[in-house]
Design an enzyme around this catalytic site. Structure first.
Site, PDB file in Angstrom:
ATOM      1  N   CYS A  60       0.766  -1.151   0.400  1.00  0.00           N
ATOM      2  CA  CYS A  60      -0.146   0.671  -0.507  1.00  0.00           C
ATOM      3  C   CYS A  60       0.897   1.697  -0.038  1.00  0.00           C
ATOM      4  CB  CYS A  60      -0.831   0.026   0.971  1.00  0.00           C
ATOM      5  SG  CYS A  60      -1.825   0.886   1.598  1.00  0.00           S
ATOM      6  N   CYS A  63       0.242   2.945   3.223  1.00  0.00           N
ATOM      7  CA  CYS A  63       0.232   2.634   5.534  1.00  0.00           C
ATOM      8  C   CYS A  63       2.341   3.578   5.888  1.00  0.00           C
ATOM      9  CB  CYS A  63       0.782   0.646   4.733  1.00  0.00           C
ATOM     10  SG  CYS A  63      -1.053   0.078   4.814  1.00  0.00           S
ATOM     11  N   HIS A 123      -5.081  -0.127   8.022  1.00  0.00           N
ATOM     12  CA  HIS A 123      -5.410  -0.311   6.386  1.00  0.00           C
ATOM     13  C   HIS A 123      -6.398  -0.845   6.025  1.00  0.00           C
ATOM     14  CE1 HIS A 123      -4.223  -1.013   2.266  1.00  0.00           C
ATOM     15  NE2 HIS A 123      -4.772  -2.066   2.214  1.00  0.00           N
ATOM     16  N   ASN A 161     -12.758  10.570  -0.876  1.00  0.00           N
ATOM     17  CA  ASN A 161     -13.988   9.472  -2.039  1.00  0.00           C
ATOM     18  C   ASN A 161     -13.885   7.837  -1.484  1.00  0.00           C
ATOM     19  OD1 ASN A 161     -14.324  11.756  -3.932  1.00  0.00           O
ATOM     20  ND2 ASN A 161     -13.157  11.399  -4.710  1.00  0.00           N
ATOM     21  N   SER A 169      -8.836   5.629  -5.365  1.00  0.00           N
ATOM     22  CA  SER A 169      -8.117   4.569  -5.859  1.00  0.00           C
ATOM     23  C   SER A 169      -7.260   3.586  -4.666  1.00  0.00           C
ATOM     24  CB  SER A 169      -6.802   5.507  -7.141  1.00  0.00           C
ATOM     25  OG  SER A 169      -6.283   6.182  -5.689  1.00  0.00           O
ATOM     26  N   HIS A 172      -6.642   2.363   1.712  1.00  0.00           N
ATOM     27  CA  HIS A 172      -6.268   2.383   2.926  1.00  0.00           C
ATOM     28  C   HIS A 172      -6.998   3.977   3.040  1.00  0.00           C
ATOM     29  CE1 HIS A 172      -2.850   3.265   6.381  1.00  0.00           C
ATOM     30  NE2 HIS A 172      -3.829   4.133   6.236  1.00  0.00           N
ATOM     31  N   HIS A 174      -8.304   6.909   3.178  1.00  0.00           N
ATOM     32  CA  HIS A 174      -7.835   8.522   3.503  1.00  0.00           C
ATOM     33  C   HIS A 174      -9.041   9.400   2.680  1.00  0.00           C
ATOM     34  CE1 HIS A 174      -7.785   7.211  -0.405  1.00  0.00           C
ATOM     35  NE2 HIS A 174      -7.463   7.926  -0.926  1.00  0.00           N
ATOM     36  N   GLN A 176      -9.239  13.941   0.861  1.00  0.00           N
ATOM     37  CA  GLN A 176      -8.521  14.907   0.556  1.00  0.00           C
ATOM     38  C   GLN A 176      -8.300  16.049   0.436  1.00  0.00           C
ATOM     39  OE1 GLN A 176      -6.961  13.969  -3.923  1.00  0.00           O
ATOM     40  NE2 GLN A 176      -8.458  12.226  -3.985  1.00  0.00           N
TER      41      GLN A 176
END
Ligand code: H2U
Ligand code: ZN
Length: 356
Positions: A60, A63, A123, A161, A169, A172, A174, A176
């Site tokens: 990943c 990570c 993760h 997203n 994409s 993990h 996350h 933005q």
């Protein structure tokens, strides 16, 4: 003249008859067709086999301790971790406007930055599966990012997203942060409509709206002392949510101690209800809207988060914004009230968490 048509006009019941609802934040309409949602509910639950917990994935990019695509190595972080997107959509350099060949071919240079925010070192633990403490750290991180970026940029868009169906994409967890020196289109619409309402009524549109929704109690999913999460009257997406503080707050860096301490828990509860609806990791795009950092007083603004999830009937059947929606206006079958009822009937505790 066809007289029979005129005299046959029957009374209007918004629970049964097609109608349009107005979104005062965007000054746009949505077509609602409740009669179509009397079709049998085919909500099916997918295989609810417990997905494996993965603390760390060597392959990943996000990570702790791993190498990213561009070769840089992530630190061994233990809370939220922010880095500048290796493929940033916005660039920090200032550019001078150049002439365009025709007034119909408008453009303008834009300055900004794009960052990625890993929610935690874990993760596979998405927002509803994170501890309240860990979500609190994320809220603090959002607020610090706002303070830092608002010194340079007028608009700071924090968003997530979630799920490959939304174009995410990397599994993990996350989000933005994109910051820019101008107001993007959605922000500009809200700015204009919130200001117009404030000028007309000397009152705050979202605070008035939340008060009305609390009185009606038809579309509310979760309510704490400080926050309310509801399916907005004008929702476009089947299970769209609006999360708003009940008392004034212009952005995440402006939360009172009470507002801040309630936020992590309500985020955990609403995202758990989402996952519980179809017993899957519920995809969505979510993001925060708050005052622009333009040195104005911004009394017309009130912080809020939009959740736009695409799923309609099951973990795999999603709503498509096509046809009439692309060419005329958004349309929905299940009413916001019906969607709210389904979400209210879900447990606020995640289906993978053992109940004590
Ligand atoms: P989404 O999956 O929500 O699109 O965001 C992942 C972002 O992470 C994506 O914009 C960035 C991609 O550019 N990224 C990096 O900056 N470095 C990497 O090594 C992997 C992904
Ligand atoms: Zn990872």
């Amino acid at each position: 003249m066809n007289k029979s048509k005129k005299t046959s006009a029957a009374s209007f019941n918004p629970e049964e008859h097609s109608h349009r609802r107005y979104n005062p934040l965007r000054a746009e309409w949505v077509l609602v067709s409740p009669h179509r949602s009397t079709r049998p509910w085919q909500g099916q639950q997918e295989d609810s086999a417990r997905p494996a917990e993965v603390m760390h994935d060597a392959g990943c990019y996000l990570c702790p301790g791993n190498q990213r695509v561009n070769g840089e190595r992530n630190p061994v972080y233990d809370g939220p971790f922010v880095f500048t997107n290796d493929f940033a959509a916005l660039q920090e350099e200032e550019r001078i406007q150049s002439r365009t060949p025709h007034s119909l071919l408008l453009n303008q240079p834009v300055r900004g930055t794009s960052r990625v925010i890993c929610y935690s070192p874990h993760h596979s633990r998405t927002l509803p599966q994170m501890s309240v403490d860990s979500i609190n750290q994320l809220v603090d991180c959002w607020s610090q990012q706002l303070i830092e970026l608002s010194a340079t940029y007028q608009w700071v868009q924090i968003f997530e997203n979630k799920g490959s169906v939304m174009g995410c994409s990397n599994p993990h967890p996350h989000g933005q942060i994109w910051a820019m020196d101008q107001l993007p289109t959605e922000a500009q619409k809200e700015e204009q409509n919130l200001l117009q309402y404030h000028n007309q009524y000397r009152s705050n549109l979202l605070l008035d709206y939340v008060k009305t929704e609390i009185e009606l109690d038809q579309r509310i999913i979760e309510k704490s002392n400080e926050w309310v999460a509801l399916v907005p009257y004008w929702a476009i997406w089947p299970f769209e949510l609006l999360l708003v503080p009940i008392n004034p707050a212009r952005h995440l860096d402006d939360l009172s101690a009470a507002q801040k301490s309630d936020l992590a828990l309500i985020l955990k509860k609403i995202t758990s209800r989402y996952d519980n609806l179809f017993q899957c990791s519920f995809p969505y795009s979510m993001g925060w809207h708050g005052q622009p950092f333009n040195k104005e007083t911004n009394h017309h603004w009130q912080l809020h988060a939009h959740f736009y999830p695409p799923l309609l009937r099951s973990a795999t059947i999603k709503k498509h914004m096509v046809g009439f929606e692309m060419l005329a206006e958004p349309q929905r079958d299940i009413t916001p009230e019906q969607a709210a009822e389904k979400l209210r009937n879900c447990d606020p505790i995640h289906y993978l968490e053992t109940k004590i």
